[in-house]
Design an enzyme around this catalytic site. Structure first.
Site, PDB file in Angstrom:
ATOM      1  N   THR A 207       0.552  -1.247  -0.172  1.00  0.00           N
ATOM      2  CA  THR A 207      -0.278   0.201   0.036  1.00  0.00           C
ATOM      3  C   THR A 207       0.756   1.350   0.377  1.00  0.00           C
ATOM      4  O   THR A 207       2.005   0.884   0.706  1.00  0.00           O
ATOM      5  CB  THR A 207      -0.321  -0.572   1.186  1.00  0.00           C
ATOM      6  OG1 THR A 207      -1.833  -1.438   1.351  1.00  0.00           O
ATOM      7  CG2 THR A 207      -1.539   1.033   1.234  1.00  0.00           C
TER       8      THR A 207
ATOM      9  N   SER B 200       2.476   4.977  -2.030  1.00  0.00           N
ATOM     10  CA  SER B 200       2.628   5.581  -3.668  1.00  0.00           C
ATOM     11  C   SER B 200       2.925   4.938  -4.244  1.00  0.00           C
ATOM     12  O   SER B 200       3.393   4.940  -5.969  1.00  0.00           O
ATOM     13  CB  SER B 200       2.393   6.537  -3.637  1.00  0.00           C
ATOM     14  OG  SER B 200       3.846   7.268  -3.012  1.00  0.00           O
ATOM     15  N   THR B 201       4.078   4.653  -3.934  1.00  0.00           N
ATOM     16  CA  THR B 201       5.522   3.577  -4.490  1.00  0.00           C
ATOM     17  C   THR B 201       4.896   1.636  -4.902  1.00  0.00           C
ATOM     18  O   THR B 201       4.748   1.668  -5.976  1.00  0.00           O
ATOM     19  CB  THR B 201       6.151   2.942  -3.875  1.00  0.00           C
ATOM     20  OG1 THR B 201       6.566   4.795  -3.189  1.00  0.00           O
ATOM     21  CG2 THR B 201       7.409   2.971  -4.323  1.00  0.00           C
TER      22      THR B 201
ATOM     23  N   ASP C 251       6.490  -4.115  -1.704  1.00  0.00           N
ATOM     24  CA  ASP C 251       5.464  -2.824  -0.971  1.00  0.00           C
ATOM     25  C   ASP C 251       6.682  -1.920  -0.202  1.00  0.00           C
ATOM     26  O   ASP C 251       7.575  -1.897  -0.903  1.00  0.00           O
ATOM     27  CB  ASP C 251       5.296  -3.699   0.664  1.00  0.00           C
ATOM     28  CG  ASP C 251       4.351  -2.503   1.417  1.00  0.00           C
ATOM     29  OD1 ASP C 251       4.373  -1.368   0.839  1.00  0.00           O
ATOM     30  OD2 ASP C 251       3.635  -3.696   2.347  1.00  0.00           O
TER      31      ASP C 251
ATOM     32  N   ALA D 198       8.183   1.429   1.337  1.00  0.00           N
ATOM     33  CA  ALA D 198       8.425   1.236   3.004  1.00  0.00           C
ATOM     34  C   ALA D 198       8.492   3.568   4.034  1.00  0.00           C
ATOM     35  O   ALA D 198       9.104   4.000   2.416  1.00  0.00           O
ATOM     36  CB  ALA D 198       9.990   0.470   3.665  1.00  0.00           C
TER      37      ALA D 198
ATOM     38  N   GLY E 172       3.066   4.733   7.360  1.00  0.00           N
ATOM     39  CA  GLY E 172       2.483   6.056   6.493  1.00  0.00           C
ATOM     40  C   GLY E 172       1.907   6.146   5.992  1.00  0.00           C
ATOM     41  O   GLY E 172       0.313   7.267   6.952  1.00  0.00           O
ATOM     42  N   GLY E 173       1.057   5.543   5.613  1.00  0.00           N
ATOM     43  CA  GLY E 173      -0.236   4.702   4.828  1.00  0.00           C
ATOM     44  C   GLY E 173      -1.257   4.304   5.737  1.00  0.00           C
ATOM     45  O   GLY E 173      -2.365   4.838   4.632  1.00  0.00           O
TER      46      GLY E 173
ATOM     47  N   GLU F 262      -0.227  -5.214   6.344  1.00  0.00           N
ATOM     48  CA  GLU F 262       1.093  -4.680   5.442  1.00  0.00           C
ATOM     49  C   GLU F 262       2.566  -6.797   5.900  1.00  0.00           C
ATOM     50  O   GLU F 262       3.198  -6.932   4.912  1.00  0.00           O
ATOM     51  CB  GLU F 262       1.749  -3.304   5.442  1.00  0.00           C
ATOM     52  CG  GLU F 262       1.100  -2.884   4.381  1.00  0.00           C
ATOM     53  CD  GLU F 262       1.659  -1.110   4.753  1.00  0.00           C
ATOM     54  OE1 GLU F 262       1.176  -0.812   3.348  1.00  0.00           O
ATOM     55  OE2 GLU F 262       1.965  -0.819   5.603  1.00  0.00           O
TER      56      GLU F 262
HETATM   57  C1  5RP Z   1       1.857   2.327   3.892  1.00  0.00           C
HETATM   58  C2  5RP Z   1       3.261   2.009   4.350  1.00  0.00           C
HETATM   59  C3  5RP Z   1       3.682   2.339   2.832  1.00  0.00           C
HETATM   60  O1  5RP Z   1       4.525   1.884   1.790  1.00  0.00           O
HETATM   61  C4  5RP Z   1       5.082   3.301   2.638  1.00  0.00           C
HETATM   62  O2  5RP Z   1       4.163   4.476   3.853  1.00  0.00           O
HETATM   63  C5  5RP Z   1       5.469   4.220   2.100  1.00  0.00           C
HETATM   64  O3  5RP Z   1       4.631   4.779   0.969  1.00  0.00           O
HETATM   65  P1  5RP Z   1       4.826   6.002  -0.127  1.00  0.00           P
HETATM   66  O4  5RP Z   1       5.296   4.652  -0.935  1.00  0.00           O
HETATM   67  O5  5RP Z   1       3.710   6.626  -0.634  1.00  0.00           O
HETATM   68  O6  5RP Z   1       6.041   6.593   0.087  1.00  0.00           O
HETATM   69  O7  5RP Z   1       4.039   1.529   5.017  1.00  0.00           O
HETATM   70  O8  5RP Z   1       1.080   1.839   5.330  1.00  0.00           O
END
Ligand code: 5RP
Length: 262
Positions: A33, A35-36, A89, A91, A104-105, A111
């Site tokens: 989950t 943006s990456t 995934d 991070a 962060g998400g 996850e």
């Molecule tokens: C979600 C996460 C995401 O992998 C992490 O927040 C990185 O997010 P992004 O790819 O948007 O920077 O752990 O719970």
């Protein structure tokens, strides 16, 4: 469309694009989950649609499940899949031992369950996520709503005896209301600045009543694919001790970006 990507999105995209090379026909794949991870889902969807790749995807959030379906990926639950070949995934931070901060998400619980139920976890990240020591990014922990303020106090008391540089704990908000995870829980963000002993922190946090899970992923990640804004990628494999360097070109492809253009 790809010409409009910022350097950080290019870095995320190339990391995702390189990581899907690890996915083979017939695999059960954990879909992260963020943006990456969303780039990775789009890249996988393209392989499914254009090249007939056959996979089953286990998403780590309702958001990812929706995107995966939109991209044409067959979505199954973890219970249906039972065990996964691979999870890819994002991070929030990774260190030299490939230990992570995630959440962060707000999807850290699913996850962590999905990554732990996988033969291999590959993290995809732009180079800005790399740190010498974890903790600059606030450490998320998922707590049940019942008595969350008491749980917060217990966490704050525990932090007094830990090797950290900050001890602020904040309830994550979504506008005026507390943020609610897919499991109906809340998130506390721990502003620690530096975590002296991440392994100990991960274990101690999960002993506190009300804490469901924490965002420290210790000894779970096998490979980090690091993306750079100029198209370079590095594949760092902690088990093999290898670093493979590569460079990817950006190819105009409206299919891949279609959901971003709506
Ligand atoms: C979600 C996460 C995401 O992998 C992490 O927040 C990185 O997010 P992004 O790819 O948007 O920077 O752990 O719970």
């Amino acid at each position: 469309m790809s010409g409009e990507l910022s350097p950080i999105d290019k870095a995320k995209f190339v990391a995702a694009k390189r990581a899907v090379d690890f996915v083979e026909d017939g695999m059960r794949v954990g879909l992260g989950t963020g943006s990456t991870a969303a780039w990775m889902v789009r890249c996988l969807g393209e392989l499914v649609r254009e090249e007939g790749l056959k996979i089953k995807g286990v998403p780590t959030s309702t958001r990812t499940a929706q995107l995966a379906r939109d991209c044409g990926i067959q979505v199954v639950s973890l219970d249906e899949a039972k065990w996964l070949d691979l999870t890819i995934d994002g991070a929030d931070e990774f260190d030299g031992d490939l230990n992570l901060i995630k959440g962060g998400g707000g999807a850290l619980l699913q996850e962590k369950i999905v990554a732990t139920a996988s033969d291999q976890m590959i993290v995809i990240a732009d180079v800005g996520k790399e740190v010498e020591r974890l903790g600059a990014f606030p450490l998320p922990i998922e707590v049940i709503p019942f008595g969350w303020q008491t749980t917060k106090t217990l966490v704050e008391e525990m932090l007094i005896s830990m090797d950290v540089l900050g001890r602020d704990v904040t309830l994550r908000m979504n506008g005026e209301r507390p943020f609610v995870t897919d499991e109906g829980n809340h998130i506390l963000d721990l502003h620690l600045n530096r975590i002296g002993n991440a392994r100990q922190m991960a274990m101690v946090l999960n002993q506190i009543p009300g804490v469901v899970e924490n965002g420290l992923f210790i000894d779970i990640c096998d490979i980090v694919v690091v993306g750079f804004g100029d198209g370079r990628v590095e594949v760092r494999d902690i088990n093999e001790g290898t670093v493979e360097k590569d460079r990817l070109d950006f190819v105009e492809n409206d299919n891949l970006f279609s959901d971003l253009m709506e």
